[in-house]
Design a protein around this motif. Structure first.
Motif, short mmCIF file in Angstrom:
data_model
loop_
_atom_site.label_atom_id
_atom_site.label_comp_id
_atom_site.label_asym_id
_atom_site.label_seq_id
_atom_site.Cartn_x
_atom_site.Cartn_y
_atom_site.Cartn_z
N THR A 71 17.62 -16.94 44.94
CA THR A 71 17.60 -18.34 45.37
C THR A 71 18.00 -18.48 46.83
OG1 THR A 71 19.83 -18.57 44.43
CG2 THR A 71 17.98 -19.31 43.08
N ALA A 72 18.89 -17.61 47.32
CA ALA A 72 19.28 -17.65 48.74
C ALA A 72 18.09 -17.30 49.63
CB ALA A 72 20.44 -16.71 49.00
N VAL A 73 17.31 -16.31 49.23
CA VAL A 73 16.16 -15.91 50.03
C VAL A 73 15.07 -16.97 49.96
CG1 VAL A 73 14.31 -14.20 50.25
CG2 VAL A 73 16.65 -13.45 49.80
N LEU A 74 14.88 -17.59 48.80
CA LEU A 74 13.83 -18.60 48.65
C LEU A 74 14.18 -19.93 49.32
CD1 LEU A 74 12.75 -18.08 44.92
CD2 LEU A 74 11.58 -17.29 47.00
N ASP A 75 15.47 -20.18 49.52
CA ASP A 75 15.89 -21.42 50.17
C ASP A 75 15.37 -21.43 51.62
OD1 ASP A 75 17.08 -23.71 51.07
OD2 ASP A 75 19.14 -23.08 50.67
N PRO A 76 14.58 -22.42 52.01
CA PRO A 76 13.98 -22.42 53.36
C PRO A 76 14.95 -22.75 54.48
CG PRO A 76 13.41 -24.45 52.21
CD PRO A 76 14.13 -23.59 51.21
N PHE A 77 16.18 -23.12 54.17
CA PHE A 77 17.09 -23.59 55.22
C PHE A 77 17.41 -22.50 56.24
CE2 PHE A 77 21.59 -24.37 56.58
CZ PHE A 77 21.27 -25.36 57.48
N VAL A 78 17.74 -21.29 55.77
CA VAL A 78 18.16 -20.24 56.69
C VAL A 78 17.08 -19.18 56.91
CG1 VAL A 78 20.61 -20.52 56.28
CG2 VAL A 78 19.29 -19.04 54.78
N HIS A 79 15.98 -19.26 56.19
CA HIS A 79 14.84 -18.35 56.39
C HIS A 79 15.27 -16.89 56.31
CE1 HIS A 79 12.07 -21.60 57.58
NE2 HIS A 79 13.12 -22.13 58.16
N LEU A 80 15.90 -16.52 55.21
CA LEU A 80 16.29 -15.13 55.02
C LEU A 80 15.09 -14.31 54.56
CD1 LEU A 80 19.69 -15.62 53.14
CD2 LEU A 80 19.34 -15.15 55.56
#
Length: 228
Positions: A71-80
């Motif tokens: 979910t952290a990688v899929l979250d577009p906010f930080v573009h991981l």
């Protein structure tokens, strides 16, 4: 509550929930491993039951860790990028604190892989790798406090304090019930029991608890990723 936390996307909430639950479960796994080892093993509970509970807690930790990472990688906010999940300190957003989390995940993954091939690896080598799970815990704790935009929330701070207190109490219990010998190991454990709480308190006071900590990181992420 910070404005960033209020404006978080569903993926952000899922990532923070997964990470928080993974930390709680990892803490429970570490506490059980420390408190039930050696001479401190409870007599009313068999080693098989303790081992089964320890394994199930470890698997649950990895399951919620996977939710946290995906979910952290899929979250577009930080573009991981997906590489951040396995390569420590490769992120552009809070690289140090995210890197600590990646390092902790890599250590837990190493424990999982070696546990799967334990008969071929041998007990001594497997135990050496298994100790990495204990090293993963402080890395995960600092990762959560440093990377989380909700660290200043009282509930989150109490959670970190509870995890820290549980591990310190487990180490104290183990040292109190340890037999003679292995003086060097006991000294290292005692030193770590003192160092981690002191370092955690100093870090929180100088970092996440300072006004603007989350906003400065959010502004950097927005400049890098161009906003949500």
């Amino acid at each position: 509550m910070t404005s960033l936390a209020l404006a978080g996307s569903p993926l952000w909430y899922a990532s923070r929930a997964g990470g928080t639950l993974a930390l709680i479960l990892l803490t429970a796994t570490v506490v059980l491993g420390i408190a039930s080892g050696g001479r401190a093993t409870p007599r009313r509970i068999g080693r098989f039951e303790i081992g089964l509970l320890h394994r199930n807690l470890s698997l649950l930790t990895l399951a919620f860790l996977a939710v946290h990472v995906v979910t952290a990688v899929l979250d577009p906010f930080v573009h991981l990028r997906w590489a951040v999940a396995v390569l420590p300190f490769a992120a552009s957003y809070r690289p140090l604190w995210l890197g600590l989390g990646t390092a902790a995940a890599d250590l837990l993954l190493a424990v999982l892989i070696t546990s799967a091939v334990r008969p071929r690896l041998g007990l001594r080598r497997w135990k050496a790798v298994h100790w990495l799970a204990y090293a993963a815990w402080p890395l995960a704790l600092f990762h959560g406090a440093g990377a989380g935009t909700d660290t200043r929330l009282p509930l989150q701070l109490w959670l970190y304090a509870a995890c820290l207190a549980a591990v310190v109490a487990a180490v104290g219990w183990r040292l109190a019930h340890a037999g003679p010998g292995r003086v060097a190991g006991r000294l290292v454990a005692a030193a770590a029991t003192i160092t981690v709480p002191v370092a955690s308190t100093a870090f929180l006071a100088a970092g996440p608890l300072q006004p603007g900590w989350a906003q400065r990181a959010a502004a950097t992420a927005l400049l890098i990723g161009g906003g949500r």
